[in-house]
Design an enzyme around this catalytic site. Structure first.
Site, PDB file in Angstrom:
ATOM      1  N   SER A  52       0.839  -1.198   0.000  1.00 24.14           N
ATOM      2  CA  SER A  52       0.000   0.000   0.000  1.00 24.14           C
ATOM      3  C   SER A  52       0.874   1.248   0.000  1.00 24.14           C
ATOM      4  CB  SER A  52      -0.893   0.007   1.234  1.00 24.14           C
ATOM      5  OG  SER A  52      -0.095   0.264   2.373  1.00 24.14           O
ATOM      6  N   LYS A  53       0.230   2.368  -0.260  1.00 26.36           N
ATOM      7  CA  LYS A  53       0.923   3.653  -0.247  1.00 26.36           C
ATOM      8  C   LYS A  53       1.580   3.866   1.129  1.00 26.36           C
ATOM      9  CE  LYS A  53      -1.269   7.785   0.266  1.00 26.36           C
ATOM     10  NZ  LYS A  53      -0.395   8.591   1.106  1.00 26.36           N
ATOM     11  N   ARG A  54       0.869   3.434   2.152  1.00 25.03           N
ATOM     12  CA  ARG A  54       1.392   3.604   3.517  1.00 25.03           C
ATOM     13  C   ARG A  54       2.700   2.822   3.728  1.00 25.03           C
ATOM     14  NH1 ARG A  54      -2.710   1.519   6.337  1.00 25.03           N
ATOM     15  NH2 ARG A  54      -4.173   2.215   4.757  1.00 25.03           N
ATOM     16  N   GLY A  67       4.926   2.276   1.490  1.00 21.35           N
ATOM     17  CA  GLY A  67       5.966   3.077   0.835  1.00 21.35           C
ATOM     18  C   GLY A  67       6.439   4.183   1.766  1.00 21.35           C
ATOM     19  N   ASP A  68       5.473   4.893   2.371  1.00 22.08           N
ATOM     20  CA  ASP A  68       5.826   5.996   3.284  1.00 22.08           C
ATOM     21  C   ASP A  68       6.656   5.460   4.453  1.00 22.08           C
ATOM     22  OD1 ASP A  68       4.295   7.530   1.655  1.00 22.08           O
ATOM     23  OD2 ASP A  68       2.548   7.612   2.984  1.00 22.08           O
TER      24      ASP A  68
END
Ligand code: GLU
Length: 509
Positions: free
Chosen positions: A264-266, A268-269
């Site tokens: 998920s994008k999270r 990546g962060d």
């Protein structure tokens, strides 16, 4: 086989996840391999999730990747419009047909009534909290009401949705190109909404109607859509017949690096890498999520890396151009299992592509990158030489600043700690002497310089190895870079002398 027509059907709800680009890529490879067409259809029927700018951003990403779209909102085509909100009127006819044939019904339940139904089912310990065959005859819909009651509600303008009527005793089967035969028990499928109260179709109805009308032959999409497949198959069966249905291919998920669930994008962060193709500015919160492009990835590397997430050529070859991918691609070699994302491997692909591509294909981007750091290139021949000299050391395009910047700008800081402990008058005198030697050198070339450097070192009784690191720090500011005499030759005699002099004054203090 009829003409191959495939589609990527994004909903414009935000940034484009790398899984989305991988779906684009597999669609595209399959289409081009089979002489077919690649269509992009914008699925924007969910007004609540619509995000301004997301559609344009998706097309920008495709342009960056170099993926040519045959039919879309931009290129147009024989099946326009390609934006579902502009096709709104068309879907109602199909919903009406389903109602007339007894495969769908009007439901007038308010959100509160649905909530009460869920609470009640929960309290009863029912296995299902869904709106399905087990509950529909107790709800406020045209299956329970007599026709006159339904008509009266419709005439009074009571808000309603149209739901599919799923027969619980049936089993739905279909063949997925990647997963083979699949079976779903209808008993687990709910009566999904097909038309919403705002008169818009839901994704389920719109995707089936448009795949039919746009003559889609093969539908590639992420595995996360597999649970929706039974409803789609039922709609195909009731509306157009299963023979007209595209062949399905549900692509494996792209997993977190540890393999634990969808990336998920999270993630990546949290782990410090991009998950979106390009930087995405969310207009609602005005926040930017980083993309591969801006981080310094080449589109060739990005696509090459994505192709390997879930597909393999069956050989050892890892580096593929898009042309080679089209040639080699086959759906039989797409895995069922999810593919773990590995950022180090992604960077490896980029490093390979920086070496493989001619410098001209990324020179302009590097120029822009350097300009941001106030390095303005005036001599293109010199610039190209520098890029050739340092590219081996660059994994991301952004690395070119660190690796090439000192060819254009003298250092203003020096890794003094690496020099100071072993610095002494002898070394200082060596460099003063070396300046005199190079001043006299007619041809300022690396090989000559190295010979005289070593000769002078021997004469002064210092090991040349002990002088090379200080020399490097004088020219570069830090410990890295290509061979030190190559650097000197590149920056030229005057600049070399000036950097040595400047650094000597710093080392003395
Ligand atoms: N609109 C869906 C999405 O946002 C498309 C799914 C499909 O390809 O059927 O991914």
């Amino acid at each position: 086989m009829s003409k191959v027509r495939v589609r990527f059907a994004p909903s414009p709800t935000g940034g484009l996840h790398l899984g989305g680009v991988r779906t684009v890529l597999f669609n595209y490879l399959f289409a081009k391999k089979n002489g077919g067409e690649f269509i992009v259809r914008v699925e924007d029927t969910d007004q609540a999730r619509f995000v301004q700018g997301a559609e344009e951003y998706i097309f920008d990403c495709l342009t960056w990747c170099g993926i040519k779209v045959d039919e879309s909102v931009i290129t147009g085509g024989p099946f326009a419009p390609y934006r579902q909100s502009e096709r709104k009127e068309l879907y109602k006819t199909y919903a009406d047909k389903l109602i007339a044939d007894g495969h769908a019904y009007y439901a007038f339940d308010t959100p509160e009534e649905i909530e009460t139904m869920r609470e009640k089912r929960k309290a009863e310990g029912s296995g299902s909290l869904q709106y399905d065959a087990g509950i529909r005859l107790h709800m406020n819909n045209s299956l329970r009401l007599v026709p006159q009651e339904t008509q009266a509600l419709l005439d009074a303008g009571t808000p309603y949705v149209i739901r599919i009527k799923v027969e619980p005793s049936e089993t739905i089967s279909f063949t997925d190109m990647i997963r083979g035969e699949l079976h779903f028990e209808n008993a687990n499928v709910d009566d999904k909404v097909l038309m919403k109260a705002d008169g818009m179709p839901t994704y389920h109805l719109a995707v089936v109607v448009d795949d039919y009308l746009m003559k889609i032959s093969h539908a590639f999409r992420g595995e996360e859509w597999l649970p929706s497949a039974p409803v789609h198959i039922l709609l195909w069966k009731h509306l157009f017949g299963l023979d007209a249905m595209p062949q399905w291919a549900h692509l494996p998920l792209i997993l977190k690096p540890d393999g634990n669930g969808k990336l998920s994008k999270r993630d990546g962060d949290r782990l410090g890498f991009p998950v979106y193709a390009m930087d995405w500015r969310d207009p609602k919160i005005n926040e930017v999520t980083k993309g591969f492009k801006e981080l310094g990835f080449l589109p060739e590397a990005f696509l090459n890396m994505l192709a390997m997430l879930g597909w393999n050529p069956g050989t050892e070859q890892e580096i593929f151009t898009i042309k080679e991918l089209i040639e080699a691609f086959s759906i039989d070699r797409v895995n069922k299992a999810g593919a773990k994302f590995d950022f180090e491997k992604a960077k490896w692909f980029n490093h390979q592509w920086i070496q493989k591509l001619p410098i001209s294909s990324y020179q302009l981007q590097v120029k822009k990158l350097l300009a941001k750091q106030e390095i303005i290139i005036t001599d293109d021949i010199y610039f190209e030489k520098v890029l050739n000299l340092v590219k081996e050391r660059c994994t991301l395009l952004s690395d070119f600043y660190e690796q090439a910047g000192y060819f254009f700008k003298a250092p203003i800081t020096w890794d003094v700690d690496a020099v100071k402990p072993k610095w002494n008058d002898d070394k200082n005198n060596f460099f003063i002497g070396f300046i005199e030697v190079i001043k006299k050198q007619a041809n300022f070339i690396a090989t000559d310089m190295e010979i005289s450097f070593k000769a002078l070192a021997t004469e002064k009784n210092i090991k040349p190895g002990e002088l090379q690191l200080p020399m490097r720090i004088m020219l570069v500011g830090s410990k890295f870079g290509p061979a030190v005499f190559d650097i000197a030759e590149m920056i030229g005699k005057d600049e070399t002398i000036s950097r040595i002099q400047k650094a000597l004054s710093v080392f003395e203090n």
